[in-house]
Scaffold this motif. Structure first.
Motif, PDB file in Angstrom:
ATOM      1  N   PHE A 130       0.843  -1.200   0.000  1.00  0.00           N
ATOM      2  CA  PHE A 130       0.000   0.000   0.000  1.00  0.00           C
ATOM      3  C   PHE A 130       0.873   1.243   0.000  1.00  0.00           C
ATOM      4  O   PHE A 130       0.550   2.237  -0.633  1.00  0.00           O
ATOM      5  CB  PHE A 130      -0.915   0.027   1.225  1.00  0.00           C
ATOM      6  N   GLN A 131       1.956   1.161   0.728  1.00  0.00           N
ATOM      7  CA  GLN A 131       2.826   2.335   0.791  1.00  0.00           C
ATOM      8  C   GLN A 131       3.443   2.655  -0.552  1.00  0.00           C
ATOM      9  O   GLN A 131       3.823   3.779  -0.828  1.00  0.00           O
ATOM     10  CB  GLN A 131       3.929   2.107   1.828  1.00  0.00           C
ATOM     11  N   ASP A 183       1.784   2.258  -3.184  1.00  0.00           N
ATOM     12  CA  ASP A 183       0.673   2.588  -4.057  1.00  0.00           C
ATOM     13  C   ASP A 183       0.206   1.390  -4.878  1.00  0.00           C
ATOM     14  O   ASP A 183      -0.452   1.563  -5.896  1.00  0.00           O
ATOM     15  CB  ASP A 183       1.072   3.731  -5.004  1.00  0.00           C
ATOM     16  N   GLU A 194      -7.139  -1.026  -2.325  1.00  0.00           N
ATOM     17  CA  GLU A 194      -6.510  -0.019  -3.158  1.00  0.00           C
ATOM     18  C   GLU A 194      -6.302   1.257  -2.341  1.00  0.00           C
ATOM     19  O   GLU A 194      -7.112   1.581  -1.469  1.00  0.00           O
ATOM     20  CB  GLU A 194      -7.422   0.289  -4.339  1.00  0.00           C
ATOM     21  N   VAL A 195      -5.227   1.944  -2.637  1.00  0.00           N
ATOM     22  CA  VAL A 195      -4.981   3.221  -1.957  1.00  0.00           C
ATOM     23  C   VAL A 195      -5.474   4.350  -2.838  1.00  0.00           C
ATOM     24  O   VAL A 195      -5.125   4.428  -4.017  1.00  0.00           O
ATOM     25  CB  VAL A 195      -3.486   3.423  -1.662  1.00  0.00           C
ATOM     26  N   LYS A 227      -6.211   8.581  -3.249  1.00  0.00           N
ATOM     27  CA  LYS A 227      -5.864   9.900  -2.714  1.00  0.00           C
ATOM     28  C   LYS A 227      -7.119  10.751  -2.615  1.00  0.00           C
ATOM     29  O   LYS A 227      -7.872  10.888  -3.572  1.00  0.00           O
ATOM     30  CB  LYS A 227      -4.861  10.593  -3.631  1.00  0.00           C
ATOM     31  N   PRO A 256      -6.629  18.592   5.108  1.00  0.00           N
ATOM     32  CA  PRO A 256      -5.521  18.332   4.177  1.00  0.00           C
ATOM     33  C   PRO A 256      -5.809  17.124   3.294  1.00  0.00           C
ATOM     34  O   PRO A 256      -6.674  16.315   3.606  1.00  0.00           O
ATOM     35  CB  PRO A 256      -4.350  18.054   5.105  1.00  0.00           C
ATOM     36  N   PRO A 257      -5.080  17.015   2.228  1.00  0.00           N
ATOM     37  CA  PRO A 257      -5.222  15.826   1.376  1.00  0.00           C
ATOM     38  C   PRO A 257      -4.735  14.613   2.128  1.00  0.00           C
ATOM     39  O   PRO A 257      -3.893  14.724   3.009  1.00  0.00           O
ATOM     40  CB  PRO A 257      -4.309  16.137   0.202  1.00  0.00           C
ATOM     41  N   LYS A 258      -5.286  13.468   1.786  1.00  0.00           N
ATOM     42  CA  LYS A 258      -4.804  12.261   2.470  1.00  0.00           C
ATOM     43  C   LYS A 258      -4.945  11.041   1.590  1.00  0.00           C
ATOM     44  O   LYS A 258      -5.698  11.041   0.615  1.00  0.00           O
ATOM     45  CB  LYS A 258      -5.559  12.068   3.773  1.00  0.00           C
ATOM     46  N   LEU A 259      -4.215  10.036   1.987  1.00  0.00           N
ATOM     47  CA  LEU A 259      -4.293   8.755   1.297  1.00  0.00           C
ATOM     48  C   LEU A 259      -5.137   7.825   2.145  1.00  0.00           C
ATOM     49  O   LEU A 259      -4.950   7.733   3.354  1.00  0.00           O
ATOM     50  CB  LEU A 259      -2.888   8.181   1.115  1.00  0.00           C
ATOM     51  N   LEU A 267      -7.037   3.933   2.451  1.00  0.00           N
ATOM     52  CA  LEU A 267      -7.118   2.560   1.959  1.00  0.00           C
ATOM     53  C   LEU A 267      -8.576   2.218   1.698  1.00  0.00           C
ATOM     54  O   LEU A 267      -9.428   2.391   2.576  1.00  0.00           O
ATOM     55  CB  LEU A 267      -6.522   1.609   2.999  1.00  0.00           C
ATOM     56  N   MET A 291       1.723   2.034 -10.567  1.00  0.00           N
ATOM     57  CA  MET A 291       0.920   1.350  -9.529  1.00  0.00           C
ATOM     58  C   MET A 291       0.725  -0.099  -9.913  1.00  0.00           C
ATOM     59  O   MET A 291      -0.027  -0.421 -10.819  1.00  0.00           O
ATOM     60  CB  MET A 291      -0.424   2.068  -9.391  1.00  0.00           C
ATOM     61  N   PRO A 309     -10.380   0.699   7.476  1.00  0.00           N
ATOM     62  CA  PRO A 309      -9.016   0.296   7.838  1.00  0.00           C
ATOM     63  C   PRO A 309      -8.732   0.530   9.316  1.00  0.00           C
ATOM     64  O   PRO A 309      -9.230   1.476   9.916  1.00  0.00           O
ATOM     65  CB  PRO A 309      -8.128   1.172   6.959  1.00  0.00           C
ATOM     66  N   VAL A 365      -0.741   3.966   5.643  1.00  0.00           N
ATOM     67  CA  VAL A 365      -1.058   4.317   4.261  1.00  0.00           C
ATOM     68  C   VAL A 365      -0.922   5.814   4.040  1.00  0.00           C
ATOM     69  O   VAL A 365      -0.486   6.274   2.996  1.00  0.00           O
ATOM     70  CB  VAL A 365      -2.491   3.861   3.926  1.00  0.00           C
ATOM     71  N   ASN A 366      -1.287   6.561   5.046  1.00  0.00           N
ATOM     72  CA  ASN A 366      -1.294   8.020   4.895  1.00  0.00           C
ATOM     73  C   ASN A 366       0.053   8.652   5.231  1.00  0.00           C
ATOM     74  O   ASN A 366       0.184   9.863   5.274  1.00  0.00           O
ATOM     75  CB  ASN A 366      -2.378   8.624   5.787  1.00  0.00           C
ATOM     76  N   PHE A 393       1.475  11.816   3.718  1.00  0.00           N
ATOM     77  CA  PHE A 393       0.778  13.087   3.957  1.00  0.00           C
ATOM     78  C   PHE A 393       0.606  13.367   5.445  1.00  0.00           C
ATOM     79  O   PHE A 393      -0.127  14.260   5.827  1.00  0.00           O
ATOM     80  CB  PHE A 393      -0.597  13.062   3.302  1.00  0.00           C
ATOM     81  N   PHE A 451       0.548  16.838   7.298  1.00  0.00           N
ATOM     82  CA  PHE A 451      -0.530  17.824   7.158  1.00  0.00           C
ATOM     83  C   PHE A 451      -1.501  17.693   8.313  1.00  0.00           C
ATOM     84  O   PHE A 451      -1.826  16.608   8.754  1.00  0.00           O
ATOM     85  CB  PHE A 451      -1.284  17.607   5.849  1.00  0.00           C
TER      86      PHE A 451
END
Lengths: 95, 526
Positions: A36-37, A39, A51-52, A54, A72-75, A77, B1, B84, B92-93, B96, B99
């Protein structure tokens, strides 16, 4: 079903001790995390896809105070179940 | 990916656990198979480290067929969801993770960046808006100037609000020093008297060390010039008081003894100049306008010519003042130079302004610094207003000076225009260097902001005590905050009571609940 139930059932089915089973599950989950890290998506046939994704940044308003916050934006799962399984569940296949 | 299959996952078991490939594959598929079957059976499956799978019911709902526009009923069904695990989520995050959610002040959209930068240049400006009521008085008297002033004010006002957390930067440091030395409380009422004294002491020390001060002084000067004449906002307050003592303040650093006397005399002189000699007045204006482009050097020159006309005997003093101004200008210039050309231009303007007025400027400058403090506290405002009223009466005598105010105001106008340009450049330096100084600043209220980032960047400022609450059994700050101020507001209570989140409360203990005020009332979006 809790993690404990899950491990014991898995141990029973595969013939390992629940200790080993837990370790192996952890290894698999860890491996998934590594992917996952990077992507990568993880496809599990008949189960679904991890799936990861954004999520873009956005402005959120606290409805009670009117206070605006910049999120803020984030990822994240995400999991998308296999279509056939999803349909089965959707039509009450669970019952 | 890339896409990873279950075989890849099984591979890890082969490597780490020594399983053979077949067993590993069986194990992995069994794992997900169990999740699947048990999920259907129990509706929920938790896997440590991965997350929770659930089957949830979705109710019937109406929708519209996009193609035909018909209303369609979507029947209720079951849906598989996955949440999760916290650990997995963080993992996973990770890219980012730096932030954080930020509270936006009202009215801030995508222009946030610019307002923040301004603090350096504006230092004086933020104060102006607070003084605005005062300004109106002045405006009434001076017609030509008024328009300019009004225009400026709105701009300032807006900026300070947005900046609220950071704006104090330059001005406040001075204020703080002043406020601390003399005792902030006395200031509001006796402002004129009390403040002047403390200033002399404070300034001398900071100047050598801190460069920003020179800048501040110059800028204030600009504003105050107008003040000395009736028009400017700050004038009303500063004039009466400022004249006698303020100058001493400036001078004490270089020449303690000589200047105090001249100061008093000089001001009158300036006024006289304006009255009898229209030319002198006219001169300042053109100079001011042209000067903005010119840098500090020209200033000293300007000052000298004027002063001689006013007082031949004071030449020495004037010369000294000119030298001081030149030095101060040098400081400022040196400081600003690295940042950007824009900055230079702005500073040059303030520097030019002082030149025409020369002496009065110095005296005025302290006054400006003083004023910002009063502005912050509501209680002090009334005091300010009074001086303002009193001044108008005095001003009639000074009316001849009116022509001057115009020049003064013009520079001010030019400044605001320039600032926007400079803002982006300044942003970085300003926040980094000055925030700390600001916090300590003036008003006690502001000190809370320094104590906690959450308060500094929060939407509210502490304006007093709203109530006192007794701690109940099992209470903690968060619970109290939820009861009194609402969720996520505990930081204000912590700061107001000098506690932190770890402070333990005893039942029966009294906690002060701060009264909060939106930093920007203007636009509260709903």
């Amino acid at each position: 079903m809790t993690n404990k139930d899950f491990i014991s059932e898995l141990a029973q089915r595969t013939g390992y001790t629940s200790d080993d089973t837990q370790k192996m599950v952890n290894a698999i989950v860890e491996k998934m995390g590594d992917h996952f890290q990077e992507d990568d998506a993880v496809l599990i046939p008949t189960f679904g896809t991890f799936e990861v994704r954004k999520k873009l940044e956005r402005i959120m308003v606290n409805p009670s105070t009117g206070q605006r916050m910049l999120v803020p934006p984030k990822l994240v799962l995400t999991f998308k179940p296999n279509v056939s399984w999803k349909d089965r569940v959707k039509n009450g296949g669970a019952e | 990916m890339g896409k990873i299959s279950i075989q890849d996952l099984a591979q890890v078991l082969v490597e780490r656990k020594g399983l053979n490939k077949r067993d590993a594959a069986i194990f992995a598929s069994a794992m997900f198979d169990i999740i699947q079957t048990n999920l259907e059976k129990d509706k929920v499956v938790k896997i440590k480290g991965l997350g929770t799978f659930k089957i949830i019911d979705v109710d019937d709902r109406e929708s519209v067929n996009v193609n035909t526009g018909e209303r369609v009923l979507i029947e209720g069904h079951n849906k598989i969801t996955f949440t999760p695990d916290a650990l997995m989520k963080e993992l996973v995050n990770k890219p980012f993770s730096q932030f954080e959610t930020v509270v936006l002040n009202d009215g801030v959209d995508f222009e946030d960046m610019n307002p923040v930068a301004e603090p350096t240049v504006e230092t004086n400006d933020p104060n102006d808006p607070a003084n605005m009521p005062l300004v109106d008085f002045g405006a009434g008297e001076e017609h030509p100037v008024i328009n300019v002033v009004d225009e400026e004010i709105p701009e300032w006002v807006i900026e300070p609000v947005v900046k609220a957390p950071e704006r104090p930067a330059v001005t406040e440091p001075e204020i703080i020093t002043l406020g601390e030395v003399p005792k902030p409380e006395p200031e509001p009422e006796p402002e004129p008297i009390v403040e002047p004294e403390p200033e002399p002491i404070v300034e001398p020390e900071p100047e050598p060390i801190v460069e920003p001060e020179p800048i501040i002084e110059e800028e204030p000067v600009v504003e105050q010039e107008p003040e000395s004449e009736p028009v400017v906002e700050q004038e009303p307050e500063s004039e009466p008081v400022v004249e006698p003592e303020p100058e001493p303040i400036v001078e004490p650093e270089p020449e303690p003894i000589v200047e105090p006397e001249p100061i008093i005399e000089e001001k009158p002189v300036v006024e006289r100049e304006s009255e009898p000699e229209p030319e002198s007045e006219s001169e300042p204006e053109p100079e001011v306008e042209s000067e903005p482009e010119v840098e500090e050097e020209p200033e000293p020159e300007d000052e000298e010519p004027e002063t001689p006309s006013s007082n031949g005997g004071n030449k020495w003093l004037i010369a000294l003042l000119a030298c001081l101004l030149g030095l101060a200008g040098g400081y400022v210039f040196g400081n600003l130079f690295p940042w950007s050309q824009d900055v230079k231009v702005e500073k040059a303007v303030p520097a030019t302004k002082p030149a025409p007025v020369a002496e009065p400027i110095d005296s005025v400058a302290p006054a400006d610094t003083i004023k910002p403090a009063p502005v912050a506290t509501p209680a002090e405002k009334p005091a300010d207003a009074k001086p303002a009223e009193a001044k108008p009466a005095e001003q009639p005598a000074a009316k001849p000076a009116e022509p001057k105010p115009a020049p003064a105001t013009k520079p001010a106008a030019t400044e605001p225009a320039e600032k926007p340009v400079a803002k982006p450049v300044e942003q970085k330096p300003a926040p980094a260097a000055k925030p700390e100084e600001k916090i300590e600043t003036t008003v006690q209220l502001d000190k809370y902001q320094k104590m906690d980032n959450r308060v500094r960047y929060g939407a509210y400022r502490i304006v007093g005590t709203a109530q006192e609450v007794k701690v109940r059994e099992g209470d903690n700050l968060k619970k109290i905050a939820n009861r009194t101020l609402g969720p996520d507001m505990e930081c204000y209570i912590e700061v107001y009571n000098g506690m932190n989140s770890k402070t333990e409360l005893k039942a029966g203990q009294t906690i002060k609940i701060p009264k909060l005020e939106l930093k920007k009332k203007k636009s509260q979006n709903k």
